[in-house]
Design a protein around this motif. Structure first.
Motif, PDB file in Angstrom:
ATOM      1  N   ALA A 110       0.825  -1.212   0.000  1.00 31.91           N
ATOM      2  CA  ALA A 110       0.000   0.000   0.000  1.00 31.91           C
ATOM      3  C   ALA A 110       0.854   1.254   0.000  1.00 31.91           C
ATOM      4  O   ALA A 110       0.488   2.266  -0.614  1.00 31.91           O
ATOM      5  N   ILE A 111       1.987   1.214   0.677  1.00 29.15           N
ATOM      6  CA  ILE A 111       2.885   2.380   0.703  1.00 29.15           C
ATOM      7  C   ILE A 111       3.403   2.680  -0.690  1.00 29.15           C
ATOM      8  O   ILE A 111       3.383   3.821  -1.155  1.00 29.15           O
ATOM      9  N   TYR A 112       3.856   1.636  -1.395  1.00 30.37           N
ATOM     10  CA  TYR A 112       4.386   1.846  -2.740  1.00 30.37           C
ATOM     11  C   TYR A 112       3.282   2.212  -3.736  1.00 30.37           C
ATOM     12  O   TYR A 112       3.530   2.906  -4.725  1.00 30.37           O
ATOM     13  N   ALA A 113       2.066   1.754  -3.485  1.00 30.40           N
ATOM     14  CA  ALA A 113       0.964   2.033  -4.406  1.00 30.40           C
ATOM     15  C   ALA A 113       0.402   3.437  -4.233  1.00 30.40           C
ATOM     16  O   ALA A 113       0.046   4.094  -5.214  1.00 30.40           O
ATOM     17  N   LEU A 114       0.322   3.924  -2.996  1.00 30.08           N
ATOM     18  CA  LEU A 114      -0.386   5.177  -2.727  1.00 30.08           C
ATOM     19  C   LEU A 114       0.449   6.243  -2.024  1.00 30.08           C
ATOM     20  O   LEU A 114      -0.041   7.343  -1.793  1.00 30.08           O
ATOM     21  N   GLY A 115       1.691   5.916  -1.707  1.00 29.85           N
ATOM     22  CA  GLY A 115       2.516   6.891  -1.000  1.00 29.85           C
ATOM     23  C   GLY A 115       2.725   8.183  -1.759  1.00 29.85           C
ATOM     24  O   GLY A 115       2.767   9.264  -1.169  1.00 29.85           O
ATOM     25  N   HIS A 116       2.852   8.105  -3.082  1.00 27.93           N
ATOM     26  CA  HIS A 116       3.083   9.304  -3.884  1.00 27.93           C
ATOM     27  C   HIS A 116       1.816  10.126  -4.071  1.00 27.93           C
ATOM     28  O   HIS A 116       1.875  11.233  -4.615  1.00 27.93           O
ATOM     29  N   LEU A 213      13.678   2.266  -0.127  1.00 32.11           N
ATOM     30  CA  LEU A 213      13.365   1.114   0.717  1.00 32.11           C
ATOM     31  C   LEU A 213      12.433   1.479   1.858  1.00 32.11           C
ATOM     32  O   LEU A 213      12.326   0.737   2.838  1.00 32.11           O
ATOM     33  N   THR A 214      11.744   2.602   1.734  1.00 28.22           N
ATOM     34  CA  THR A 214      10.847   3.050   2.801  1.00 28.22           C
ATOM     35  C   THR A 214       9.767   2.028   3.103  1.00 28.22           C
ATOM     36  O   THR A 214       9.527   1.669   4.262  1.00 28.22           O
ATOM     37  N   GLY A 215       9.085   1.540   2.077  1.00 35.23           N
ATOM     38  CA  GLY A 215       8.004   0.577   2.274  1.00 35.23           C
ATOM     39  C   GLY A 215       8.489  -0.715   2.913  1.00 35.23           C
ATOM     40  O   GLY A 215       7.813  -1.282   3.776  1.00 35.23           O
ATOM     41  N   VAL A 216       9.665  -1.168   2.501  1.00 37.96           N
ATOM     42  CA  VAL A 216      10.221  -2.406   3.060  1.00 37.96           C
ATOM     43  C   VAL A 216      10.520  -2.228   4.543  1.00 37.96           C
ATOM     44  O   VAL A 216      10.195  -3.084   5.377  1.00 37.96           O
ATOM     45  N   ALA A 217      11.144  -1.102   4.899  1.00 36.55           N
ATOM     46  CA  ALA A 217      11.524  -0.865   6.292  1.00 36.55           C
ATOM     47  C   ALA A 217      10.305  -0.758   7.204  1.00 36.55           C
ATOM     48  O   ALA A 217      10.269  -1.339   8.294  1.00 36.55           O
ATOM     49  N   ILE A 218       9.279  -0.028   6.754  1.00 41.19           N
ATOM     50  CA  ILE A 218       8.090   0.159   7.593  1.00 41.19           C
ATOM     51  C   ILE A 218       7.270  -1.121   7.657  1.00 41.19           C
ATOM     52  O   ILE A 218       6.748  -1.491   8.715  1.00 41.19           O
ATOM     53  N   GLY A 219       7.164  -1.848   6.546  1.00 38.43           N
ATOM     54  CA  GLY A 219       6.464  -3.132   6.565  1.00 38.43           C
ATOM     55  C   GLY A 219       7.135  -4.132   7.488  1.00 38.43           C
ATOM     56  O   GLY A 219       6.461  -4.865   8.222  1.00 38.43           O
ATOM     57  N   ALA A 220       8.472  -4.150   7.477  1.00 41.21           N
ATOM     58  CA  ALA A 220       9.202  -5.056   8.364  1.00 41.21           C
ATOM     59  C   ALA A 220       9.000  -4.688   9.829  1.00 41.21           C
ATOM     60  O   ALA A 220       8.926  -5.567  10.700  1.00 41.21           O
ATOM     61  N   THR A 221       8.897  -3.392  10.110  1.00 38.19           N
ATOM     62  CA  THR A 221       8.657  -2.950  11.488  1.00 38.19           C
ATOM     63  C   THR A 221       7.315  -3.454  11.999  1.00 38.19           C
ATOM     64  O   THR A 221       7.203  -3.947  13.131  1.00 38.19           O
ATOM     65  N   VAL A 222       6.292  -3.333  11.172  1.00 39.57           N
ATOM     66  CA  VAL A 222       4.976  -3.847  11.560  1.00 39.57           C
ATOM     67  C   VAL A 222       5.027  -5.356  11.740  1.00 39.57           C
ATOM     68  O   VAL A 222       4.418  -5.910  12.671  1.00 39.57           O
ATOM     69  N   LEU A 223       5.768  -6.030  10.876  1.00 39.73           N
ATOM     70  CA  LEU A 223       5.861  -7.492  10.945  1.00 39.73           C
ATOM     71  C   LEU A 223       6.399  -7.956  12.297  1.00 39.73           C
ATOM     72  O   LEU A 223       5.770  -8.780  12.970  1.00 39.73           O
ATOM     73  N   PHE A 224       7.550  -7.424  12.726  1.00 35.57           N
ATOM     74  CA  PHE A 224       8.092  -7.943  13.988  1.00 35.57           C
ATOM     75  C   PHE A 224       7.333  -7.413  15.199  1.00 35.57           C
ATOM     76  O   PHE A 224       7.306  -8.054  16.251  1.00 35.57           O
TER      77      PHE A 224
END
Length: 301
Positions: A110-116, A213-224
């Motif tokens: 969702a971040i990569y799809a709608l962040g911009h 890599l913003t979406g990856v970093a934030i998604g990983a934070t939610v994951l753990f």
């Protein structure tokens, strides 16, 4: 020396009628040939006018409507997939790791799809914290909060309709056991939301960070965060994520914990990160900047 022509004779001989045959006269009255026909030139002119009109930025009201729709759709995706994983877990065991993977991956997408478009908040706590830190306009906050709550509620309604055989969707709710006190639950939600918001500030609102890599970093934070706190409090980190299922199921037990704790945690994170922030060289920091898209600037409305 007598046979050598003078300079005057040499110049006159160069322009004599016998040598002027190589000179081509062009009448100024004759039109030069054109590469395009009149119809082609007219078509090119119209296309240029259309391209100019495409470059006209939308009005403030149009931009607000676009941002609101993006926040509604993004929050819908997030709650539908994340809470849907909890309901699927009752049919086919996914374990807490599987549910956490769904939450992290759907947020990343969702971040990569709608962040911009809107900045991809999808979370009232994030919106309020960014506004408090002067990274987002307070004038846009009410519409963002409304869109996020509506998106979460619509996603919960969809899940109830699709999983009607389960009788209710209480599995999607964020609750904690009686053995966990209110203070412990608040502490858990405060800490995991603090971690989430701190990472958002670091990778999405700091000009020194790598935005790819913003979406990856934030998604990983939610994951753990979900893996650690999910079995204890449900790992909300998001008032909309708790409010949507609560409204649809009609169960509001301990809901205040999942509203207050994430907001306090997010605001504390922005305050702490402000100590680490360095102003962008050569430019003053904008006070209406959003996130996930190199500090996308929202116009004042």
């Amino acid at each position: 020396m007598a046979n050598t022509p003078s300079i005057t004779e040499e110049i006159s001989s160069n322009f004599s009628p016998t040598k002027s045959s190589t000179i081509v006269e062009v009448s100024p009255k004759l039109p030069l040939p054109t590469k395009f026909s009149i119809m082609q030139e007219d078509k090119a002119k119209r296309s240029r006018e259309i391209s100019i009109n495409d470059d006209i930025p939308p009005s403030n009201l149009q931009k607000l409507n676009i941002d609101t729709v993006a926040e509604l759709v993004g929050t819908y995706f997030l709650i539908f997939a994340g809470c849907g994983a909890a309901l699927v877990n009752k049919v086919q065991t996914l374990t807490i790791v599987g549910i956490a993977l769904v939450w992290g991956l759907v947020l990343m997408a969702a971040i990569y799809a709608l962040g911009h478009i809107s900045g991809a908040h999808f979370n009232p706590a994030v919106t309020l914290a960014l506004a408090a830190a002067r990274k987002f306009s307070w004038k846009l906050v009410p519409m963002y909060l409304l869109a996020q709550l509506l998106g979460a509620t619509l996603a919960s309604l969809t899940l109830r309709a699709l999983f009607h055989d389960q009788g209710n969707i209480q599995a999607t709710m964020t609750q904690y056991k009686d053995s966990t006190s209110d203070l412990e639950a608040i502490t858990w939600e405060f800490i995991i939301t603090f971690i989430l918001m701190f990472n958002i500030c670091a990778v999405a609102t700091d000009h020194r960070a790598n935005k790819h890599l913003t979406g990856v970093a934030i998604g990983a934070t939610v994951l753990f965060n979900v893996i650690i706190a999910g079995p204890i409090t449900g790992a909300s980190m998001n008032p909309a994520r708790s409010l949507g299922p609560a409204v649809v199921s009609g169960v509001y037990k301990n809901l205040w914990v999942f509203i207050i704790a994430p907001i306090l945690g997010a605001m504390a994170a922005t305050l702490v990160y402000s100590i680490l922030r360095v102003p962008k060289p050569g430019k003053l920091e904008e006070n209406t900047q959003s996130m996930y898209n190199e500090l996308y600037i929202h116009p004042e409305v």
